[in-house]
Scaffold this active site. Structure first.
Site, PDB file in Angstrom:
ATOM      1  N   HIS A  99       0.884  -1.174   0.000  1.00  0.00           N
ATOM      2  CA  HIS A  99       0.000   0.000   0.000  1.00  0.00           C
ATOM      3  C   HIS A  99       0.921   1.223   0.000  1.00  0.00           C
ATOM      4  O   HIS A  99       2.033   1.157   0.548  1.00  0.00           O
ATOM      5  CB  HIS A  99      -0.824   0.106   1.287  1.00  0.00           C
ATOM      6  N   ASP A 102       2.462   1.976   3.341  1.00  0.00           N
ATOM      7  CA  ASP A 102       3.431   1.000   3.875  1.00  0.00           C
ATOM      8  C   ASP A 102       4.847   1.447   3.554  1.00  0.00           C
ATOM      9  O   ASP A 102       5.768   1.215   4.336  1.00  0.00           O
ATOM     10  CB  ASP A 102       3.275  -0.391   3.246  1.00  0.00           C
ATOM     11  N   GLU A 230     -10.887  -6.832  -4.466  1.00  0.00           N
ATOM     12  CA  GLU A 230     -10.696  -7.838  -3.415  1.00  0.00           C
ATOM     13  C   GLU A 230     -11.910  -7.871  -2.490  1.00  0.00           C
ATOM     14  O   GLU A 230     -12.098  -6.974  -1.671  1.00  0.00           O
ATOM     15  CB  GLU A 230      -9.425  -7.522  -2.618  1.00  0.00           C
ATOM     16  N   GLU A 266      -8.910 -13.531  -1.264  1.00  0.00           N
ATOM     17  CA  GLU A 266      -8.180 -13.848  -0.039  1.00  0.00           C
ATOM     18  C   GLU A 266      -8.877 -14.982   0.697  1.00  0.00           C
ATOM     19  O   GLU A 266     -10.083 -14.937   0.939  1.00  0.00           O
ATOM     20  CB  GLU A 266      -8.071 -12.611   0.863  1.00  0.00           C
ATOM     21  N   HIS A 269     -10.802 -13.954   3.839  1.00  0.00           N
ATOM     22  CA  HIS A 269     -12.037 -13.227   3.546  1.00  0.00           C
ATOM     23  C   HIS A 269     -13.136 -14.187   3.113  1.00  0.00           C
ATOM     24  O   HIS A 269     -14.319 -13.973   3.410  1.00  0.00           O
ATOM     25  CB  HIS A 269     -11.807 -12.167   2.463  1.00  0.00           C
ATOM     26  N   ASP A 294      -4.728 -13.760  -2.367  1.00  0.00           N
ATOM     27  CA  ASP A 294      -4.043 -13.426  -1.121  1.00  0.00           C
ATOM     28  C   ASP A 294      -4.005 -14.710  -0.302  1.00  0.00           C
ATOM     29  O   ASP A 294      -5.010 -15.155   0.274  1.00  0.00           O
ATOM     30  CB  ASP A 294      -4.761 -12.287  -0.375  1.00  0.00           C
ATOM     31  N   ASP A 305     -10.456 -11.382  11.025  1.00  0.00           N
ATOM     32  CA  ASP A 305      -9.459 -11.597   9.990  1.00  0.00           C
ATOM     33  C   ASP A 305      -8.095 -11.803  10.643  1.00  0.00           C
ATOM     34  O   ASP A 305      -7.447 -10.825  11.024  1.00  0.00           O
ATOM     35  CB  ASP A 305      -9.482 -10.302   9.148  1.00  0.00           C
ATOM     36  N   ASP A 307      -5.381 -13.381   9.298  1.00  0.00           N
ATOM     37  CA  ASP A 307      -4.258 -13.290   8.341  1.00  0.00           C
ATOM     38  C   ASP A 307      -3.072 -14.172   8.734  1.00  0.00           C
ATOM     39  O   ASP A 307      -1.940 -13.681   8.879  1.00  0.00           O
ATOM     40  CB  ASP A 307      -3.782 -11.826   8.216  1.00  0.00           C
ATOM     41  N   ASP A 337      -0.642 -12.440   2.173  1.00  0.00           N
ATOM     42  CA  ASP A 337      -1.249 -11.384   2.999  1.00  0.00           C
ATOM     43  C   ASP A 337      -1.402 -11.996   4.394  1.00  0.00           C
ATOM     44  O   ASP A 337      -2.493 -12.305   4.849  1.00  0.00           O
ATOM     45  CB  ASP A 337      -2.585 -10.944   2.412  1.00  0.00           C
TER      46      ASP A 337
HETATM   47  C1  XLS Z   1      -7.453  -6.435   4.575  1.00  0.00           C
HETATM   48  C2  XLS Z   1      -7.062  -6.661   3.194  1.00  0.00           C
HETATM   49  C3  XLS Z   1      -5.967  -5.744   2.648  1.00  0.00           C
HETATM   50  C4  XLS Z   1      -5.888  -5.829   1.150  1.00  0.00           C
HETATM   51  C5  XLS Z   1      -5.112  -4.728   0.517  1.00  0.00           C
HETATM   52  O1  XLS Z   1      -8.163  -7.242   5.161  1.00  0.00           O
HETATM   53  O2  XLS Z   1      -6.721  -7.999   3.064  1.00  0.00           O
HETATM   54  O3  XLS Z   1      -4.755  -6.025   3.240  1.00  0.00           O
HETATM   55  O4  XLS Z   1      -5.345  -7.032   0.719  1.00  0.00           O
HETATM   56  O5  XLS Z   1      -5.580  -3.486   0.881  1.00  0.00           O
HETATM   57 CA    CA Z   2      -5.885  -9.106   1.378  1.00  0.00          CA
HETATM   58 CA    CA Z   3      -7.186 -10.004   5.450  1.00  0.00          CA
END
Ligand code: XLS
Ligand code: CA
Ligand code: CA
Length: 443
Positions: A99, A102, A230, A266, A269, A294, A305, A307, A337
């Site tokens: 991003h 980042d 996404e 993802e 998600h 992702d 979430d 991750d 991700d």
């Molecule tokens: C957040 C998202 C984010 C996207 C990119 O849950 O996964 O990280 O992948 O903005």
């Molecule tokens: Ca993501």
């Molecule tokens: Ca995520």
């Protein structure tokens, strides 16, 4: 300067290796079918989780040991670029993603933010000249800053809409500058909390207007990366407009945007939307909309979430099955991700985590490739739907049936016979293929 001094380049050592800093299954140059593992998997490191995530959670302060944290401001941003390319090189990873916020700190004005971005982007560009690691995608963070409290393109405040547009405009310019393969739109706060104060129609129309403007601007500057949406059902928004692939697809089709977009799917998600990872991949694939992935995993005992780095081999196998059936990911890839757990705060954990993720997807690739080679699922499915390859079933699929014909057919039936779905047999077959992976690797 080296940020991961005690770590050498990670090599493939095979399934019998006891070296924690070696790949056991991911052998970048090994061929699986027509392509090398590296070409199939197209791994990417997520800049945010790897270089900016400090371990903060709603109950605790940051705790990650990151030697670049001794710097501040633009110097910290520069140190992160150095650390990033060191890690990319040591992992031999072909891609990364970021991003805007980042990589460079936000300034006190938009102009200053642009300047910071320009400084860091030219540094990244310099590194990319000698690095094999390319940019899978970049995106704009339009959810962290308080100005995005009511959303970005779906904000009730037109000034925020304009500010978001400026960020995406800059993001597309950066994508072009760095040769990004894709550009991602994740609508972090593009949703709503309650209809009591929401003009849903205006918000959705505005989101579509915003995306059309992005498509136009990309064309104007000659940015040819693939645009990706996404989906995520919730968090931080309660009702997110891009709930899942099916909802996102309906939105794109309604606003005539589907020719310009694919999906970045993802795993976590998918779970939050109440789907499996493979369900989301399948829905996108069937509509020719599978763009990128992702590659993480959630925790089914938690409703948010998390991750996590992927390690569930069933999930990676079924995901790779979809990806192989899709003919690969094209310009997309598998972006981790994913973040190390708060308890895994030492720098070496970043390597263990990526090795775990890369090996898990390599196993998934090997198992899925063999499953497809042997037509395991295809044969079982063909058999299960055999009634559609002859008689009345054939007429249905060829469009030759109508309700009169079907009623006549139903009338002359004396009994209807179903056969077993054989799920348990299929699952043990899957286990056999997974357990056979070490043999596949050693010859
Ligand atoms: C957040 C998202 C984010 C996207 C990119 O849950 O996964 O990280 O992948 O903005
Ligand atoms: Ca993501
Ligand atoms: Ca995520």
């Amino acid at each position: 300067m080296a940020y991961f001094q005690n770590i050498d380049q990670i090599q493939y050592e095979g399934p019998k290796s006891k070296n924690p800093l070696a790949f056991k299954y991911y052998n970048p140059q090994a061929k699986v079918g027509e392509k090398t593992m590296e070409e199939h998997l197209r791994f990417a490191v997520a800049y945010w989780h790897t270089f900016t995530h400090d371990g903060t959670d709603p109950f605790g302060a940051g705790n990650m040991q990151r030697s670049w944290d001794r710097f501040q401001g633009i110097d910290l941003a520069k140190a992160r670029v150095e650390a990033a390319f060191e890690l990319f090189e040591k992992l031999q990873v072909p891609f990364f993603c970021f991003h805007d916020v980042d990589v460079a700190p936000e300034g006190s004005t938009l102009r200053e933010t642009y300047q910071n971005l320009d400084t860091i982007v030219s540094m990244i560009k310099e590194y990319m000249k000698t690095s094999k690691t390319k940019l899978l995608w970049n995106t704009a963070n339009m959810f962290s800053h308080p100005r995005f409290v009511h959303g970005a393109a779906t904000s009730c405040n037109a000034d925020v809409f304009a500010y978001a547009a400026a960020k995406v405009k800059k993001g597309l310019e950066i994508g072009k500058e760095l040769g990004a393969e894709n550009y991602v739109f994740w609508g972090g706060r593009e949703g709503y909390e309650t209809l009591l104060n929401t003009d849903m129609k205006l918000e959705l129309d505005n989101l579509a207007r915003f995306l059309h403007m992005a498509v136009d601007y990309a064309k104007e500057i000659g940015f040819d990366g693939q645009f990706l949406i996404e989906p995520k059902p919730k968090e931080p928004t309660k009702h997110q407009y891009d709930f899942d692939v099916a909802t996102g697809l309906a939105f794109l089709q309604t606003y005539d945007l589907h020719h310009h977009f694919k999906f970045n799917i993802e795993a976590n998600h998918a779970t939050l939307a109440g789907h499996t990872f493979e369900h989301e991949l399948r829905v996108a694939r069937l509509h020719g909309m599978l763009g990128s992935v992702d590659a993480n995993q959630g925790d089914l005992l938690l409703g948010w979430d998390t991750d996590e780095f992927p390690s569930d081999l069933y999930a990676t196998t079924l995901a790779m099955y979809e990806i192989l059936q899709n003919g690969g990911l094209g310009r997309g890839g598998l972006n981790f991700d994913a973040k190390v757990r708060r308890g895994s705060f030492e720098p070496d954990d970043l390597f263990y985590a990526h090795i775990a993720g890369m090996d898990s997807f390599a196993i998934g690739l090997l198992a899925a490739h063999r499953l497809i080679q042997d037509n395991v699922l295809e044969d079982l499915i063909a058999q299960r739907y055999a009634s559609y390859s002859e008689g009345i079933g054939k007429e249905i699929v060829e469009g030759k049936a109508n309700f009169h014909k079907l009623e006549a057919h139903a009338m002359q039936l004396t009994e209807i016979r179903n056969t077993s779905g054989r799920l348990e047999r299929i699952k043990s077959l899957l286990n056999q293929y997974l357990l056979d992976v070490p043999n596949a690797v050693s010859g």
